[in-house]
Design a protein around this motif. Sequence first.
Motif, PDB file in Angstrom:
ATOM      1  N   ASN A  66       0.839  -1.194   0.000  1.00  0.00           N
ATOM      2  CA  ASN A  66       0.000   0.000   0.000  1.00  0.00           C
ATOM      3  C   ASN A  66       0.875   1.246   0.000  1.00  0.00           C
ATOM      4  O   ASN A  66       2.014   1.230   0.453  1.00  0.00           O
ATOM      5  CB  ASN A  66      -0.966   0.013   1.185  1.00  0.00           C
ATOM      6  CG  ASN A  66      -0.265  -0.118   2.524  1.00  0.00           C
ATOM      7  OD1 ASN A  66       0.650  -0.905   2.697  1.00  0.00           O
ATOM      8  ND2 ASN A  66      -0.707   0.649   3.488  1.00  0.00           N
ATOM      9  N   ALA A  67       0.323   2.310  -0.530  1.00  0.00           N
ATOM     10  CA  ALA A  67       1.046   3.576  -0.612  1.00  0.00           C
ATOM     11  C   ALA A  67       0.910   4.339   0.701  1.00  0.00           C
ATOM     12  O   ALA A  67      -0.050   4.151   1.446  1.00  0.00           O
ATOM     13  CB  ALA A  67       0.484   4.403  -1.753  1.00  0.00           C
ATOM     14  N   THR A  68       1.876   5.191   0.963  1.00  0.00           N
ATOM     15  CA  THR A  68       1.786   6.063   2.132  1.00  0.00           C
ATOM     16  C   THR A  68       1.613   7.494   1.643  1.00  0.00           C
ATOM     17  O   THR A  68       2.074   7.851   0.558  1.00  0.00           O
ATOM     18  CB  THR A  68       3.056   5.958   3.007  1.00  0.00           C
ATOM     19  OG1 THR A  68       4.194   6.230   2.207  1.00  0.00           O
ATOM     20  CG2 THR A  68       3.187   4.586   3.621  1.00  0.00           C
ATOM     21  N   GLN A  98      11.643   4.468   4.895  1.00  0.00           N
ATOM     22  CA  GLN A  98      11.098   5.576   4.109  1.00  0.00           C
ATOM     23  C   GLN A  98      11.171   6.913   4.863  1.00  0.00           C
ATOM     24  O   GLN A  98      10.797   7.950   4.327  1.00  0.00           O
ATOM     25  CB  GLN A  98       9.643   5.297   3.729  1.00  0.00           C
ATOM     26  CG  GLN A  98       9.462   4.075   2.872  1.00  0.00           C
ATOM     27  CD  GLN A  98       7.992   3.760   2.625  1.00  0.00           C
ATOM     28  OE1 GLN A  98       7.113   4.584   2.827  1.00  0.00           O
ATOM     29  NE2 GLN A  98       7.729   2.543   2.176  1.00  0.00           N
TER      30      GLN A  98
END
Length: 158
Positions: A66-68, A98
């Motif tokens: 999933n993207a943040t 990240q």
Amino acid sequence: MTTKLLIVAYSWSGNTATMATALQKVTGADRIDLTVAADTFSTDMYATSDIANQQLASGNMPALTNATPDLAQYQTILVGGPVWSAKVATPVRTFLSQLSDYHGTVMPFYTDAGTPGSYEVDFDDLVTAANVKPGIGLSSGQLASAATILRSWWEKAK
């Protein structure tokens, strides 16, 4: 100005998700649940531990599916995950990698089977640019009282 908060959590068994839900109710933070491919880990705790230890040994952390969001919009990020062999779970390690350009505050929260070992030291070592504040861990037996425990912790931590 209100401090903008984000909860980022990975839960293998559901315990960390339970804790994240209680923490979200206490803080009012936005929330993201980290996910990995369904075949990344076993449903067996011991097999999952072996897989995670192989990932740690090889340095090949699991990819998040999933993207943040843009993390710069958050002043504080609460990062949760299970304790695996006294260390930060590998999907959480992927997320923490990240944060190399994030300069806000990061606080760990975690669930364990009775002893967190050196979890917070490991967590702190993985976050290089942000300000890491002491976190909180709960065992599965404490989850029924999570709201009360987390409210008290949050009042002192913020």
